[in-house]
Design a protein around this motif. Structure first.
Motif, PDB file in Angstrom:
ATOM      1  N   ALA D 298       0.847  -1.186   0.000  1.00 54.11           N
ATOM      2  CA  ALA D 298       0.000   0.000   0.000  1.00 54.11           C
ATOM      3  C   ALA D 298       0.886   1.241   0.000  1.00 54.11           C
ATOM      4  N   VAL D 299       0.666   2.102  -0.984  1.00 57.00           N
ATOM      5  CA  VAL D 299       1.447   3.336  -1.105  1.00 57.00           C
ATOM      6  C   VAL D 299       0.543   4.512  -0.773  1.00 57.00           C
ATOM      7  N   LYS D 300       0.937   5.298   0.199  1.00 53.18           N
ATOM      8  CA  LYS D 300       0.072   6.418   0.568  1.00 53.18           C
ATOM      9  C   LYS D 300       0.238   7.555  -0.431  1.00 53.18           C
ATOM     10  N   PRO D 301      -0.718   8.490  -0.461  1.00 53.21           N
ATOM     11  CA  PRO D 301      -0.566   9.648  -1.349  1.00 53.21           C
ATOM     12  C   PRO D 301       0.684  10.441  -0.951  1.00 53.21           C
ATOM     13  N   THR D 302       1.449  10.909  -1.935  1.00 49.45           N
ATOM     14  CA  THR D 302       2.635  11.735  -1.649  1.00 49.45           C
ATOM     15  C   THR D 302       2.234  12.852  -0.690  1.00 49.45           C
ATOM     16  N   PRO D 303       2.924  12.965   0.434  1.00 47.15           N
ATOM     17  CA  PRO D 303       2.475  13.964   1.419  1.00 47.15           C
ATOM     18  C   PRO D 303       2.712  15.409   1.001  1.00 47.15           C
ATOM     19  N   SER D 304       3.632  15.648   0.068  1.00 45.26           N
ATOM     20  CA  SER D 304       3.869  17.035  -0.367  1.00 45.26           C
ATOM     21  C   SER D 304       2.754  17.503  -1.280  1.00 45.26           C
ATOM     22  N   ILE D 305       1.914  18.410  -0.799  1.00 48.65           N
ATOM     23  CA  ILE D 305       0.850  18.968  -1.629  1.00 48.65           C
ATOM     24  C   ILE D 305       0.880  20.484  -1.471  1.00 48.65           C
ATOM     25  N   SER D 306       0.342  21.160  -2.470  1.00 46.46           N
ATOM     26  CA  SER D 306       0.449  22.628  -2.439  1.00 46.46           C
ATOM     27  C   SER D 306      -0.691  23.272  -1.645  1.00 46.46           C
ATOM     28  N   LEU D 307      -1.661  22.487  -1.226  1.00 42.77           N
ATOM     29  CA  LEU D 307      -2.774  23.035  -0.426  1.00 42.77           C
ATOM     30  C   LEU D 307      -2.259  23.516   0.929  1.00 42.77           C
ATOM     31  N   LEU D 308      -2.927  24.474   1.490  1.00 41.71           N
ATOM     32  CA  LEU D 308      -2.556  25.008   2.796  1.00 41.71           C
ATOM     33  C   LEU D 308      -2.785  23.950   3.884  1.00 41.71           C
ATOM     34  N   GLN D 309      -1.756  23.732   4.735  1.00 43.52           N
ATOM     35  CA  GLN D 309      -1.902  22.730   5.794  1.00 43.52           C
ATOM     36  C   GLN D 309      -1.462  23.305   7.140  1.00 43.52           C
ATOM     37  N   LYS D 310      -2.025  22.745   8.196  1.00 44.07           N
ATOM     38  CA  LYS D 310      -1.637  23.153   9.547  1.00 44.07           C
ATOM     39  C   LYS D 310      -0.385  22.390   9.987  1.00 44.07           C
ATOM     40  N   THR D 311       0.489  23.097  10.671  1.00 45.53           N
ATOM     41  CA  THR D 311       1.635  22.434  11.281  1.00 45.53           C
ATOM     42  C   THR D 311       2.083  23.269  12.468  1.00 45.53           C
ATOM     43  N   VAL D 312       3.269  23.004  12.975  1.00 40.23           N
ATOM     44  CA  VAL D 312       3.772  23.802  14.096  1.00 40.23           C
ATOM     45  C   VAL D 312       5.139  24.376  13.727  1.00 40.23           C
ATOM     46  N   ASP D 313       5.453  25.515  14.301  1.00 41.40           N
ATOM     47  CA  ASP D 313       6.795  26.079  14.160  1.00 41.40           C
ATOM     48  C   ASP D 313       7.588  25.599  15.356  1.00 41.40           C
ATOM     49  N   LEU D 314       8.582  24.729  15.091  1.00 38.40           N
ATOM     50  CA  LEU D 314       9.291  24.076  16.204  1.00 38.40           C
ATOM     51  C   LEU D 314      10.196  25.048  16.950  1.00 38.40           C
ATOM     52  N   GLU D 315      10.660  26.087  16.272  1.00 37.95           N
ATOM     53  CA  GLU D 315      11.552  27.039  16.932  1.00 37.95           C
ATOM     54  C   GLU D 315      10.745  27.902  17.905  1.00 37.95           C
ATOM     55  N   ARG D 316       9.626  28.382  17.422  1.00 37.00           N
ATOM     56  CA  ARG D 316       8.790  29.242  18.269  1.00 37.00           C
ATOM     57  C   ARG D 316       7.821  28.431  19.136  1.00 37.00           C
ATOM     58  N   MET D 317       7.753  27.147  18.882  1.00 35.07           N
ATOM     59  CA  MET D 317       6.782  26.276  19.557  1.00 35.07           C
ATOM     60  C   MET D 317       5.387  26.907  19.533  1.00 35.07           C
ATOM     61  N   GLU D 318       4.946  27.187  18.324  1.00 36.68           N
ATOM     62  CA  GLU D 318       3.582  27.699  18.164  1.00 36.68           C
ATOM     63  C   GLU D 318       2.971  27.084  16.909  1.00 36.68           C
ATOM     64  N   GLU D 319       1.662  27.060  16.865  1.00 31.80           N
ATOM     65  CA  GLU D 319       0.998  26.467  15.710  1.00 31.80           C
ATOM     66  C   GLU D 319       1.153  27.388  14.512  1.00 31.80           C
ATOM     67  N   SER D 320       1.178  26.810  13.339  1.00 35.06           N
ATOM     68  CA  SER D 320       1.500  27.574  12.145  1.00 35.06           C
ATOM     69  C   SER D 320       0.856  26.902  10.928  1.00 35.06           C
ATOM     70  N   LYS D 321       1.109  27.448   9.747  1.00 33.10           N
ATOM     71  CA  LYS D 321       0.586  26.842   8.516  1.00 33.10           C
ATOM     72  C   LYS D 321       1.673  26.813   7.446  1.00 33.10           C
ATOM     73  N   ILE D 322       1.524  25.926   6.494  1.00 31.61           N
ATOM     74  CA  ILE D 322       2.465  25.918   5.374  1.00 31.61           C
ATOM     75  C   ILE D 322       1.773  25.615   4.056  1.00 31.61           C
ATOM     76  N   GLU D 323       2.395  26.143   3.006  1.00 33.63           N
ATOM     77  CA  GLU D 323       2.074  25.733   1.637  1.00 33.63           C
ATOM     78  C   GLU D 323       3.370  25.197   1.061  1.00 33.63           C
ATOM     79  N   ILE D 324       3.358  23.956   0.642  1.00 31.83           N
ATOM     80  CA  ILE D 324       4.583  23.345   0.135  1.00 31.83           C
ATOM     81  C   ILE D 324       4.714  23.625  -1.346  1.00 31.83           C
ATOM     82  N   LYS D 325       5.842  24.247  -1.708  1.00 34.07           N
ATOM     83  CA  LYS D 325       6.034  24.490  -3.134  1.00 34.07           C
ATOM     84  C   LYS D 325       6.869  23.343  -3.712  1.00 34.07           C
ATOM     85  N   GLY D 326       8.095  23.545  -3.972  1.00 32.52           N
ATOM     86  CA  GLY D 326       8.935  22.461  -4.499  1.00 32.52           C
ATOM     87  C   GLY D 326       8.323  21.790  -5.735  1.00 32.52           C
ATOM     88  N   ARG D 327       8.919  20.664  -6.148  1.00 30.92           N
ATOM     89  CA  ARG D 327       8.436  19.929  -7.317  1.00 30.92           C
ATOM     90  C   ARG D 327       8.149  18.505  -6.878  1.00 30.92           C
TER      91      ARG D 327
END
Lengths: 363, 363, 363, 363
Positions: D298-327
């Motif tokens: 079973a192969v999961k969907p590639t986790p890198s997607i360009s949609l906005l996602q919730k995550t955390v900023d580990l340096e500031r230890m606060e919740e944050s968001k990201i949009e993954i660009k890359g290829r």
């Protein structure tokens, strides 16, 4: 695997301690179809058993082996061969006094530093008694090597300053069996026995040299660059308690020589490549060349002596003294002979399978 | 893993041959956070580089290292560190003649027996040149060991029959750097250089002894019963080309002694347990005891000599002769010094992680 | 090491067969200082013991364990822990007939092909009985993991077509103990028991799914790229007899999903990083992320059934038929529960040491 | 060995990261005498290369391989085969923003937890790009397996909810090459491509199932009890990035079945033992039985997607968001096909040598 297992294709895992319930080994990777019974192992264990002469420890152990698995209808079946020897003559009283005082020359201090909680009775798993596991593994390895005509013979060549004369390679096995010292030169054997008895009478102990020879090993055994045959053999021998040096062929003498004096030249004898001399001890570039493999190991005097020695009390962190009682060998060389053979046989069984000379699954 | 990888938690895999495209190593299991750059490795490679004095081979190689992976922003990141050295000064002409004729004292015959298809040019992977891989691994290991203050120093103590006097342990590193022989006793160094040059002038080569010392190793390192510290060190040293013997502490001299003469007694110095003597070479029962670890290895004379030697032609299966041309070291001891340090450092890095003294993931 | 040893720093070697003298395990690399006695192991063995309910095999074995080594004064001492269980209720009569006829769905044919000489009695070492070794190793691993608060719980989630409802993670351990099926959903458990009894009454057997959950595993466990946590767990589970599939987190359901549906988003709860969902099953990129690790394994129906089946007679090389008598489980899922926990615990104990979370030498 | 090496007799060590200088592998334990050149490896690398169709990442890499060692006169010589691919089209700009923000579904958070110092560019060594090492190892393994007629073929059987029809085993290789999805059923392939393009157009990604089949594997391969063939294969497949489940034969369907429905019965066809069905997927008791080995992952969907996602900023230890660009790949299944083949081939090459079917030293 952790440190009590050795070998990649032919693996031996050993367990047990001097004064615990039992000692033993699990031999894994032995091909199916090898004839094997308890007597095959017992014969080898008897060679290292204490209490068999004046020059060994008086601990009385029959070291009766029981095979628990791996043999079916008289033959190995490719599954692990577990074998066990129960301790019978355990007397821990003599050690109570040594609990916090590391014995000079013994592993106690390193073991305590490493594990904190340490079975000090009889040296625990630092005892020479744990070579029962080596010998079980070696007994199986030797039987396997016999199927391809390989033989491993060890014998004593030096005790203290007494050195044996050179004995013809083919006579060593027979001659060395004839005396309790396990030396192939009968006159030297007598002097060696005297030297051991003298050390014993002084409450002291004495060192020596044991030579191990591999016969009929084909050319091509050994895996460069880190699993060389001589490297693996050195590790196996150096890992036997009390061994402090290993050399192959002319060993340390080569350091004093020039290549023109010591390079072994090749010639042909009956369609076989041989070398005129064997300063290399049968291994070049880490690979066997078809000549006898000859190794010597330096065995230090048994560190357990009854003389008063200085040490420290680790609990009180103060300097102290000890007299070691217990039952000890005044010279471990004679009893180390079957252990050296076993250690070497285990390495060879593994390398023979890894080199494609013995089928890994079945004979 | 197969034979070109060593180490359980800190692993080094090496590749390459004398006259192939490149040589190198992959170091795996180095914790993240260690400062490392190409210069750290280059410094060590320069110590074993040929062509740096009259007493080494004239092959001209800069041995420029390139790190391919495992370092991010100047520090290791826990992923494998691959490093490569391209061969530049390859001259295979001299070997064409030796194609089917194994050189006495060399690994050729074993390699051919084992692999059938053999890169005979410059000894292929049996060449001393492959220790570039050891040194790359050793350079990383040394940097890692530095973080816990452990130092590994090797030096030459004997060439042929010329022996150095004892030099204070603390001065060995500095003094041995001052001459091309890498001997800490300056007067002996001069005589050793002469002995080497004389052998060279005769088209011959000469052996010697290299001692390696580990400073500041804590007590408790080494994994009984098969992965003992001295066992693993012996294997590492014995696996270096040309090494035919290894001893630790008083080594073979212990065979001639009694325990009352040589047992190291414990005492306390500034809250630290020490031994009054160090005949054990810092290892008892396979575990370090906090004293300096002292090992010596016997190095045979380089087998490649220009004198006429007897051998066999394997293709024709007839006896033959060879004169080895190529470019060779009249004594390999000086250049083996950094290799011994590397081999030892790799074992230590592995055991320090395995013993819980260095974190396996990050510094 | 050969195939009966698993683990790099925390190693388990197992031995023994269904109808041989004994079965057991040697656990090496367990740090010293862990409280351990025979009862700790017995409790786990009792969970996999046959003959405890209507839905298990009627073979009557007490599976009494004896610890032979590695425990001193109630605590591990860093040396190998050997433990053994003697076979008591051996009845090989039923197997004589099967000697040359491989049972459909069983390992017989592969074993015979590989080893030639095969202990056919009770499936030899291919028997489920050999998981006694897993459970011994697992019992030690669990005790070790307890010291860092890690818990491993397995339970049955499906038998044939009967599926359990989701049960709160925290209740699974307690609820699943309440019935012989080891299912945390009591209503499903009843139906599952019926399904098993029905299969039994037809001389048939039935498969199911067992889920294993790891609680309190810290983030950072798992060694890319070949020793990933999920890779090593899969291998351990897949190596249990009868297991034909393993998935982690949402597993095969992820194949049908998009990333926007199933990516687990991070958030912060009381200074801890967590994910809002746990489709990943607590492992990303082969490394734990601090969420519960959730795995499921597909267990096939026990292949030993009393119905007439087609096979071949290997001696005569002709087609034949068999009816398997012996004493068998109509569904192995309930008894595989402690084995799954053990297999997982062994992998975790190893990885916790390898990751620097548990000291390799002593607690 | 540490975690970037796999295999006991045939070992592969890989190195490198997505945006570092180079990636590569060292293959050790390949017998001498195997014809091998750079083209043999390049052909396989081209199958996993990005930028070859609309449904793969647009990163433009030629992935040109260079062999550094181990091949002499067109054949392997038994020494390690090192091969390297330099990164050319590195663009790390897109990742600067993600430095402290772990991407949902990616390994970032585990890597940071474990190693602290982490190469975040392009996922570092957590990137799918590191499977270049797998493919190098697999290319050598495949050539070696070819010498004994063994073939490993992978193909896509499901993307999202689109499932392929069963295709005759013998046609899978040819048919699956005809479309960029690598599916052997042409109609399903069209729908799969559509599903992937739709996910891509939404800035999303999609999962799937890849099946791998081993042809002509003899009976007797696999080493019980911990190195079973299916266990080792599962580990190898599960260790490929994005794989969350592995099953063999009927896999999870067996959980719902009874033995009378699914036991594979033996029969004889032209002197060969076969089974009428192959629900076991060619492996019983961890050992091959001579039938095709069939695994699905079973192969999961590639986790890198360009949609906005919730995550955390580990340096500031606060919740944050990201949009993954890359290829990124909207579905990794097509490019994972050669990686699955490689992972399986590496395991098989190792086991074939370990089982005595391929000589470890030379062909």
């Amino acid at each position: 695997m952790a440190g009590n297992t050795t070998g990649k294709m032919f693996s031996v895992t050993t367990f047990g301690s001097s004064h615990g319930r039992a000692l033993g080994a699990v031999v894994d990777g032995c091909p199916a179809g090898l004839e094997l019974n308890e007597e095959d192992i017992q014969v080898e264990l008897n060679k290292r058993r204490p209490g068999t002469s004046d020059i060994t420890s008086s601990r009385s152990e029959q070291d009766q082996v029981e095979i628990l698995s791996g043999v079916f209808e008289g033959k190995t079946d490719g599954t692990p061969i577990a074998a066990v020897v129960y301790n019978k003559d355990v007397d821990s009283a003599a050690y109570e006094d040594l609990k916090n005082k590391p014995r000079p020359g013994h592993g106690d201090y390193g073991w305590i530093s490493r594990y904190k909680h340490y079975d000090y009775r009889g040296g625990g798993r630092g005892s020479g008694r744990i070579t029962i596991g080596h010998v079980i593994g070696g007994a199986v390895a030797k039987k396997l090597l016999n199927t391809v005509n390989i033989k491993v013979i060890a014998h004593v060549t030096q005790i203290g300053k007494v050195k044996s004369h050179k004995v013809n390679l083919d006579l060593i096995e027979e001659y060395s069996k004839r005396n309790p010292v396990r030396c192939a030169d009968p006159q030297a054997a007598n002097k060696m026995e005297e030297a051991i008895l003298q050390a014993k009478s002084l409450g002291d102990s004495i060192g020596g040299i044991v030579e191990t020879i591999i016969f009929n090993l084909p050319a091509g055994i050994g895996e460069p660059v880190f699993d060389k045959l001589d490297g693996d053999l050195s590790r196996a021998l150096m890992s036997i308690g009390s061994v402090k040096g290993v050399e192959i062929g002319f060993g340390f003498d080569l350091a004093e020589s020039t290549a023109s004096e010591t390079n072994d030249e090749f010639y042909i004898e009956k369609d076989t490549i041989k070398t005129t001399t064997n300063t290399s001890g049968g291994v070049l570039g880490g690979i066997s060349i078809g000549m006898p493999v000859v190794m010597r190991m330096a065995v230090k005097p048994t560190p357990s002596i009854s003389l008063l020695q200085k040490t420290v009390d680790l609990e009180r962190m103060e300097e102290s003294k000890i007299e070691i009682k217990g039952r000890h060998d005044p010279c471990i060389c004679p009893r180390i002979v079957p252990v050296a053979e076993s250690a070497v046989a285990i390495v060879l069984a593994d390398h023979m399978i890894r080199s494609g000379f013995i089928n890994p699954c079945h004979l």
